[in-house]
Design a protein around this motif. Structure first.
Motif, PDB file in Angstrom:
ATOM      1  N   ALA A 224     137.804  17.103  24.778  1.00  0.00           N
ATOM      2  CA  ALA A 224     136.785  16.236  25.372  1.00  0.00           C
ATOM      3  C   ALA A 224     137.140  15.850  26.801  1.00  0.00           C
ATOM      4  O   ALA A 224     138.292  15.968  27.228  1.00  0.00           O
ATOM      5  CB  ALA A 224     136.628  14.976  24.521  1.00  0.00           C
ATOM      6  N   LEU A 225     136.123  15.387  27.529  1.00  0.00           N
ATOM      7  CA  LEU A 225     136.286  14.701  28.814  1.00  0.00           C
ATOM      8  C   LEU A 225     137.010  15.529  29.873  1.00  0.00           C
ATOM      9  O   LEU A 225     137.818  15.022  30.635  1.00  0.00           O
ATOM     10  CB  LEU A 225     136.997  13.359  28.603  1.00  0.00           C
ATOM     11  N   ARG A 226     136.674  16.804  29.938  1.00  0.00           N
ATOM     12  CA  ARG A 226     137.236  17.663  30.973  1.00  0.00           C
ATOM     13  C   ARG A 226     136.473  17.490  32.274  1.00  0.00           C
ATOM     14  O   ARG A 226     135.246  17.343  32.286  1.00  0.00           O
ATOM     15  CB  ARG A 226     137.158  19.126  30.553  1.00  0.00           C
ATOM     16  N   GLU A 227     137.200  17.527  33.383  1.00  0.00           N
ATOM     17  CA  GLU A 227     136.580  17.480  34.708  1.00  0.00           C
ATOM     18  C   GLU A 227     135.623  18.660  34.864  1.00  0.00           C
ATOM     19  O   GLU A 227     135.902  19.764  34.405  1.00  0.00           O
ATOM     20  CB  GLU A 227     137.649  17.567  35.794  1.00  0.00           C
ATOM     21  N   GLY A 228     134.493  18.407  35.509  1.00  0.00           N
ATOM     22  CA  GLY A 228     133.556  19.482  35.806  1.00  0.00           C
ATOM     23  C   GLY A 228     132.722  19.962  34.641  1.00  0.00           C
ATOM     24  O   GLY A 228     132.049  20.991  34.736  1.00  0.00           O
ATOM     25  N   THR A 229     132.737  19.216  33.539  1.00  0.00           N
ATOM     26  CA  THR A 229     131.926  19.607  32.377  1.00  0.00           C
ATOM     27  C   THR A 229     130.839  18.572  32.117  1.00  0.00           C
ATOM     28  O   THR A 229     130.924  17.428  32.567  1.00  0.00           O
ATOM     29  CB  THR A 229     132.790  19.729  31.104  1.00  0.00           C
ATOM     30  N   TRP A 230     129.836  18.988  31.357  1.00  0.00           N
ATOM     31  CA  TRP A 230     128.757  18.073  30.956  1.00  0.00           C
ATOM     32  C   TRP A 230     129.339  16.861  30.240  1.00  0.00           C
ATOM     33  O   TRP A 230     128.936  15.719  30.475  1.00  0.00           O
ATOM     34  CB  TRP A 230     127.774  18.802  30.049  1.00  0.00           C
ATOM     35  N   GLY A 231     130.310  17.099  29.362  1.00  0.00           N
ATOM     36  CA  GLY A 231     130.885  16.010  28.582  1.00  0.00           C
ATOM     37  C   GLY A 231     131.568  14.959  29.423  1.00  0.00           C
ATOM     38  O   GLY A 231     131.547  13.777  29.093  1.00  0.00           O
ATOM     39  N   GLY A 232     132.180  15.379  30.522  1.00  0.00           N
ATOM     40  CA  GLY A 232     132.864  14.427  31.399  1.00  0.00           C
ATOM     41  C   GLY A 232     131.937  13.691  32.333  1.00  0.00           C
ATOM     42  O   GLY A 232     132.334  12.698  32.949  1.00  0.00           O
ATOM     43  N   ASP A 233     130.695  14.169  32.443  1.00  0.00           N
ATOM     44  CA  ASP A 233     129.728  13.553  33.360  1.00  0.00           C
ATOM     45  C   ASP A 233     129.174  12.243  32.810  1.00  0.00           C
ATOM     46  O   ASP A 233     129.121  12.036  31.590  1.00  0.00           O
ATOM     47  CB  ASP A 233     128.551  14.493  33.619  1.00  0.00           C
ATOM     48  N   ILE A 234     128.709  11.403  33.723  1.00  0.00           N
ATOM     49  CA  ILE A 234     128.012  10.166  33.359  1.00  0.00           C
ATOM     50  C   ILE A 234     126.623  10.526  32.839  1.00  0.00           C
ATOM     51  O   ILE A 234     125.980  11.465  33.334  1.00  0.00           O
ATOM     52  CB  ILE A 234     127.916   9.243  34.586  1.00  0.00           C
ATOM     53  N   VAL A 235     126.145   9.805  31.841  1.00  0.00           N
ATOM     54  CA  VAL A 235     124.819  10.084  31.277  1.00  0.00           C
ATOM     55  C   VAL A 235     123.764  10.061  32.381  1.00  0.00           C
ATOM     56  O   VAL A 235     123.873   9.296  33.335  1.00  0.00           O
ATOM     57  CB  VAL A 235     124.449   9.093  30.146  1.00  0.00           C
ATOM     58  N   SER A 236     122.763  10.915  32.248  1.00  0.00           N
ATOM     59  CA  SER A 236     121.787  11.119  33.326  1.00  0.00           C
ATOM     60  C   SER A 236     121.057   9.840  33.707  1.00  0.00           C
ATOM     61  O   SER A 236     120.713   9.635  34.874  1.00  0.00           O
ATOM     62  CB  SER A 236     120.775  12.198  32.919  1.00  0.00           C
ATOM     63  N   GLU A 237     120.822   8.962  32.733  1.00  0.00           N
ATOM     64  CA  GLU A 237     120.091   7.721  33.011  1.00  0.00           C
ATOM     65  C   GLU A 237     120.842   6.796  33.967  1.00  0.00           C
ATOM     66  O   GLU A 237     120.228   5.929  34.594  1.00  0.00           O
ATOM     67  CB  GLU A 237     119.814   6.965  31.706  1.00  0.00           C
ATOM     68  N   LEU A 238     122.151   6.976  34.067  1.00  0.00           N
ATOM     69  CA  LEU A 238     122.964   6.099  34.911  1.00  0.00           C
ATOM     70  C   LEU A 238     123.675   6.875  36.016  1.00  0.00           C
ATOM     71  O   LEU A 238     124.627   6.376  36.609  1.00  0.00           O
ATOM     72  CB  LEU A 238     124.017   5.375  34.059  1.00  0.00           C
ATOM     73  N   HIS A 239     123.207   8.076  36.279  1.00  0.00           N
ATOM     74  CA  HIS A 239     123.912   8.939  37.229  1.00  0.00           C
ATOM     75  C   HIS A 239     124.088   8.225  38.574  1.00  0.00           C
ATOM     76  O   HIS A 239     123.148   7.639  39.107  1.00  0.00           O
ATOM     77  CB  HIS A 239     123.160  10.248  37.438  1.00  0.00           C
ATOM     78  N   PRO A 240     125.295   8.257  39.127  1.00  0.00           N
ATOM     79  CA  PRO A 240     125.568   7.521  40.378  1.00  0.00           C
ATOM     80  C   PRO A 240     124.731   8.026  41.545  1.00  0.00           C
ATOM     81  O   PRO A 240     124.478   9.231  41.673  1.00  0.00           O
ATOM     82  CB  PRO A 240     127.053   7.801  40.638  1.00  0.00           C
ATOM     83  N   LEU A 241     124.319   7.098  42.393  1.00  0.00           N
ATOM     84  CA  LEU A 241     123.692   7.469  43.657  1.00  0.00           C
ATOM     85  C   LEU A 241     124.785   7.872  44.639  1.00  0.00           C
ATOM     86  O   LEU A 241     125.967   7.598  44.434  1.00  0.00           O
ATOM     87  CB  LEU A 241     122.883   6.288  44.204  1.00  0.00           C
ATOM     88  N   LYS A 242     124.382   8.528  45.723  1.00  0.00           N
ATOM     89  CA  LYS A 242     125.353   9.082  46.678  1.00  0.00           C
ATOM     90  C   LYS A 242     126.286   8.031  47.265  1.00  0.00           C
ATOM     91  O   LYS A 242     127.450   8.317  47.549  1.00  0.00           O
ATOM     92  CB  LYS A 242     124.616   9.806  47.811  1.00  0.00           C
ATOM     93  N   ASP A 243     125.780   6.812  47.461  1.00  0.00           N
ATOM     94  CA  ASP A 243     126.607   5.783  48.104  1.00  0.00           C
ATOM     95  C   ASP A 243     127.395   4.933  47.099  1.00  0.00           C
ATOM     96  O   ASP A 243     128.064   3.982  47.488  1.00  0.00           O
ATOM     97  CB  ASP A 243     125.739   4.882  48.979  1.00  0.00           C
ATOM     98  N   GLU A 244     127.336   5.278  45.818  1.00  0.00           N
ATOM     99  CA  GLU A 244     128.050   4.506  44.795  1.00  0.00           C
ATOM    100  C   GLU A 244     129.416   5.132  44.508  1.00  0.00           C
ATOM    101  O   GLU A 244     129.575   6.354  44.478  1.00  0.00           O
ATOM    102  CB  GLU A 244     127.213   4.427  43.517  1.00  0.00           C
ATOM    103  N   THR A 245     130.391   4.281  44.302  1.00  0.00           N
ATOM    104  CA  THR A 245     131.768   4.716  44.093  1.00  0.00           C
ATOM    105  C   THR A 245     131.977   5.201  42.659  1.00  0.00           C
ATOM    106  O   THR A 245     131.507   4.579  41.711  1.00  0.00           O
ATOM    107  CB  THR A 245     132.737   3.548  44.367  1.00  0.00           C
TER     108      THR A 245
END
Length: 197
Positions: A88-109
């Protein structure tokens, strides 16, 4: 403590809102997705994040993720052993990504870490101090792991800590409630509606 989320002295931390953790199809979904779904935390968290963005509140997204070969994972706890076993939780995978509903904006850390808490080996503490924040609002999964770990450190560092209860969940409702009971001695437990008001 009182909270005005529109204050420039408040920051919002989104903790481990990742596909592998929250969603049924995630590799840790068997542990955490049922309560996340029952408690509808993605919906409530989306409302919270939208409100923070509309109010120009600093949002910091915290993720736990590892190199594809797990060379930066120290499996010294049951939970981290499960992460490695389930891949689980590998870099660069869907599983490691933030859920689409909360996806960070460009200026968010976005902060990535490899331990149970988000401070070891990251710039999170420095970012919060440099920002001059006094109040930190937290939410995420799991309540008794990342949320509790983060809240305890922030409390010790002198911040006013607020946990948005209905944007958090754990593997069981009992674990969630027990964690909040302990944290109520150190933090303020609030709801999305209290912030939206």
């Amino acid at each position: 403590m009182t909270l005005d989320i529109r204050s420039s002295k408040a920051a919002l931390l989104s903790l481990h809102m990742q596909n592998d953790i929250i969603l049924k199809d995630g590799k840790l979904g068997k542990l955490f997705s049922e309560q996340a779904e029952v408690r509808n935390i993605i919906k409530y968290s989306k409302e919270l994040v939208h409100n923070a963005r509309s109010s120009n509140i600093r949002i910091i997204h915290v993720c736990v993720r590892f190199k594809p070969d797990y060379s930066n994972l120290i499996a010294n706890s049951t939970l981290l052993k499960v992460v490695k076993q389930t891949e689980a939780l590998r870099e660069g995978t869907w599983g490691g990504d933030i859920v689409s509903e909360l996806h960070p904006l460009k200026d968010e850390t976005v902060i990535s870490h490899q331990r149970v808490g988000p401070f070891y080996g990251t710039e999170l503490s420095h970012i919060l101090k440099k920002g001059g924040f006094e109040s930190i609002v937290l939410f995420g999964v799991a309540t008794n792991v990342i949320v509790e770990s983060t809240a305890r450190v922030l409390s010790d560092e002198g911040y006013n800590v607020f946990i948005v209860e209905d944007c958090c969940s754990a593997a069981t409702i009992e674990a969630h409630q027990a964690s909040l009971e302990s944290l109520s001695l150190l933090t303020e437990i609030i709801t999305v509606n209290e912030i939206l008001k």
